[in-house]
Structures are given as C-alpha cells and as structure tokens.
Scaffold this motif. Structure first.
Motif, PDB file in Angstrom:
ATOM      1  N   LEU A  23       0.822  -1.214   0.000  1.00 51.72           N
ATOM      2  CA  LEU A  23       0.000   0.000   0.000  1.00 51.72           C
ATOM      3  C   LEU A  23       0.855   1.262   0.000  1.00 51.72           C
ATOM      4  N   SER A  24       2.020   1.205   0.604  1.00 51.30           N
ATOM      5  CA  SER A  24       2.859   2.402   0.722  1.00 51.30           C
ATOM      6  C   SER A  24       3.480   2.841  -0.605  1.00 51.30           C
ATOM      7  N   THR A  25       3.391   2.009  -1.651  1.00 50.14           N
ATOM      8  CA  THR A  25       3.984   2.382  -2.944  1.00 50.14           C
ATOM      9  C   THR A  25       2.941   2.722  -4.013  1.00 50.14           C
ATOM     10  N   ILE A  26       1.676   2.626  -3.691  1.00 49.44           N
ATOM     11  CA  ILE A  26       0.619   2.908  -4.670  1.00 49.44           C
ATOM     12  C   ILE A  26       0.565   4.406  -4.938  1.00 49.44           C
ATOM     13  N   ARG A  27       0.529   4.774  -6.226  1.00 56.26           N
ATOM     14  CA  ARG A  27       0.568   6.186  -6.614  1.00 56.26           C
ATOM     15  C   ARG A  27      -0.760   6.725  -7.138  1.00 56.26           C
ATOM     16  N   LYS A  28      -1.611   5.860  -7.649  1.00 55.60           N
ATOM     17  CA  LYS A  28      -2.849   6.333  -8.261  1.00 55.60           C
ATOM     18  C   LYS A  28      -3.990   5.386  -7.898  1.00 55.60           C
ATOM     19  N   LEU A  29      -5.143   5.972  -7.542  1.00 57.54           N
ATOM     20  CA  LEU A  29      -6.324   5.173  -7.214  1.00 57.54           C
ATOM     21  C   LEU A  29      -7.574   5.835  -7.772  1.00 57.54           C
ATOM     22  N   ASN A  30      -8.538   4.993  -8.169  1.00 58.38           N
ATOM     23  CA  ASN A  30      -9.823   5.496  -8.627  1.00 58.38           C
ATOM     24  C   ASN A  30     -10.920   4.626  -8.023  1.00 58.38           C
ATOM     25  N   PHE A  31     -11.676   5.215  -7.114  1.00 59.78           N
ATOM     26  CA  PHE A  31     -12.817   4.542  -6.501  1.00 59.78           C
ATOM     27  C   PHE A  31     -14.057   5.413  -6.673  1.00 59.78           C
ATOM     28  N   TRP A  32     -14.296   5.845  -7.897  1.00 58.88           N
ATOM     29  CA  TRP A  32     -15.450   6.673  -8.226  1.00 58.88           C
ATOM     30  C   TRP A  32     -16.720   5.847  -8.068  1.00 58.88           C
ATOM     31  N   GLY A  33     -17.713   6.404  -7.383  1.00 60.78           N
ATOM     32  CA  GLY A  33     -19.035   5.799  -7.286  1.00 60.78           C
ATOM     33  C   GLY A  33     -19.082   4.419  -6.667  1.00 60.78           C
ATOM     34  N   GLN A  34     -18.328   4.201  -5.604  1.00 57.66           N
ATOM     35  CA  GLN A  34     -18.277   2.877  -4.971  1.00 57.66           C
ATOM     36  C   GLN A  34     -19.028   2.820  -3.639  1.00 57.66           C
ATOM     37  N   SER A  35     -19.814   3.830  -3.318  1.00 56.39           N
ATOM     38  CA  SER A  35     -20.598   3.898  -2.066  1.00 56.39           C
ATOM     39  C   SER A  35     -19.723   3.820  -0.823  1.00 56.39           C
ATOM     40  N   LEU A  36     -18.539   4.383  -0.899  1.00 55.40           N
ATOM     41  CA  LEU A  36     -17.607   4.354   0.234  1.00 55.40           C
ATOM     42  C   LEU A  36     -17.926   5.466   1.225  1.00 55.40           C
ATOM     43  N   SER A  37     -17.855   5.131   2.502  1.00 54.72           N
ATOM     44  CA  SER A  37     -18.015   6.147   3.542  1.00 54.72           C
ATOM     45  C   SER A  37     -16.761   6.249   4.409  1.00 54.72           C
ATOM     46  N   ASP A  38     -16.028   5.170   4.533  1.00 55.02           N
ATOM     47  CA  ASP A  38     -14.823   5.132   5.364  1.00 55.02           C
ATOM     48  C   ASP A  38     -13.624   4.794   4.486  1.00 55.02           C
ATOM     49  N   ILE A  39     -12.723   5.761   4.334  1.00 54.96           N
ATOM     50  CA  ILE A  39     -11.524   5.551   3.506  1.00 54.96           C
ATOM     51  C   ILE A  39     -10.260   5.687   4.353  1.00 54.96           C
ATOM     52  N   SER A  40     -10.379   5.453   5.647  1.00 53.43           N
ATOM     53  CA  SER A  40      -9.268   5.670   6.582  1.00 53.43           C
ATOM     54  C   SER A  40      -8.027   4.837   6.249  1.00 53.43           C
ATOM     55  N   ILE A  41      -8.182   3.718   5.589  1.00 55.76           N
ATOM     56  CA  ILE A  41      -7.050   2.867   5.197  1.00 55.76           C
ATOM     57  C   ILE A  41      -6.067   3.619   4.289  1.00 55.76           C
ATOM     58  N   LEU A  42      -6.533   4.690   3.640  1.00 60.93           N
ATOM     59  CA  LEU A  42      -5.660   5.448   2.731  1.00 60.93           C
ATOM     60  C   LEU A  42      -4.451   6.048   3.433  1.00 60.93           C
ATOM     61  N   SER A  43      -4.512   6.212   4.742  1.00 64.82           N
ATOM     62  CA  SER A  43      -3.364   6.770   5.469  1.00 64.82           C
ATOM     63  C   SER A  43      -2.113   5.901   5.277  1.00 64.82           C
ATOM     64  N   GLU A  44      -2.299   4.657   4.862  1.00 66.07           N
ATOM     65  CA  GLU A  44      -1.162   3.766   4.594  1.00 66.07           C
ATOM     66  C   GLU A  44      -0.605   3.949   3.178  1.00 66.07           C
ATOM     67  N   CYS A  45      -1.330   4.645   2.331  1.00 68.52           N
ATOM     68  CA  CYS A  45      -0.909   4.869   0.931  1.00 68.52           C
ATOM     69  C   CYS A  45      -0.098   6.161   0.861  1.00 68.52           C
ATOM     70  N   ILE A  46       1.064   6.174   1.486  1.00 69.62           N
ATOM     71  CA  ILE A  46       1.846   7.402   1.638  1.00 69.62           C
ATOM     72  C   ILE A  46       2.456   7.929   0.342  1.00 69.62           C
TER      73      ILE A  46
END
Length: 186
Positions: A23-46
C-alpha cells in the motif's frame, strides 16, 4: 444510504492496484461511485499522487493528512460538510488540483475562499484556476483585495434617480466576471 455505504479495505485497494501488494507504494487510485463512507485505510498509501473518490459518502479527510506526494484529489459529490476536514488537505504540500463540487460545503457562499485559505498549495479548485484576487482575499481574511482601491476608481455609482442606472462596469469578485450595466429604466 447507510445500508449501502461501505469501508475501503486493503484488499479492495490491492485489487485496483493490479498486483501491487504494498500500500505504501501505490501512486494512483480510482474509486469513483463505490458507495464508500470510510476511507481511513488510505493513510497507509503514503506515496499516493492522484486519487478519485467522487460520488461516494465520504465525510472525513483525516486519512490524507501529511500526504506530501498527493497532487490531484477528486472528492466531488460526497458528504463533506465541515471545513475542519479540509484543513487535513492543507498538510498536503503538493496538492494543486482539488475537486469538492457538489459537497454540502460547496454550497457555503465563501466556499472557494475558505478552501483556498485552508489549502494554500492549490492552483485549481473544481476545475477553475484560482485567481490572484481570491488568493489575496484568502490570505488577508478580507473580501477587499489589495487592488480594491485601484479598481474602485473605475466603478461609477448609480445615479441619484432610483429608476436610472448609469452605464458602467462592475466587477463581481466572487466569480471574476464583468457585469455590464446599460442605461435603462428598472
């Protein structure tokens, strides 16, 4: 809404990252329209540089705090209603493009000014370049830019006759468009 909203997980990110299991090396993400409310895991995508999370149910932006590689972030059509959440984005020193359109906060009359004040690195907000006047207002906390006195000389007040408006140009500071008022009875 609550029945359909969900939490972003490491497994969901890894699946989108096509084989990148760190997760720490991921540079690009697309989660358009996925009904997400909690994205706290992104703190690991530094290493995240660009992310799209439009059309979800996101309310908290704490996970973006200190993401110095983040340059573009789309959060349009979410549930962000508190400017204190935008302050977390202010810690992203390289964030230059941000989309917050169609969130509850975007309905606030001085929304652009507040976001520019909280995220000073921005160059574009909602696909619109940030004008120097907006930046001046955000930096001074005043709705009169440094050039206001100079501009004021070019503005003619309406005539004393309430039914008559003199011809002139008026600057709308919030949308940065000229409004032309022609001679005519109101």
């Amino acid at each position: 809404r609550d029945k359909m909203s969900k939490q972003l997980t490491a497994q969901m990110i890894i699946k989108r990252a096509k084989g990148n299991y760190d997760l720490s090396t991921i540079r690009k993400l697309n989660f358009w329209g996925q009904s997400l409310s909690d994205i706290s895991i992104l703190s690991e995508c530094i290493s995240l540089e660009s992310a799209t999370f439009s059309q979800n149910f996101i309310t908290s932006l704490r996970c973006f705090q200190g993401m110095n590689n983040l340059r573009e972030l789309s959060l349009a059509k979410n549930a962000i209603s508190d400017f204190s959440e935008i302050a977390y984005l202010g810690t992203c020193r390289n964030l230059i493009k941000l989309w917050l359109k169609d969130n509850p906060i975007s309905k606030v009359w001085d929304y652009r000014i507040q976001v520019i004040r909280l995220v000073p690195s921005l160059k574009y907000l909602d696909d619109e370049e940030i004008a120097q006047d907006e930046r001046d207002i955000a930096n001074t906390g005043s709705f009169f830019s440094q050039n206001y006195e100079k501009k004021k000389e070019n503005i003619r007040p309406p005539s004393h006759d309430p039914f008559q408006v003199r011809e002139g140009r008026y600057k709308n500071n919030f949308q940065h468009k000229d409004i032309i008022v022609n001679k005519k009875k109101l």
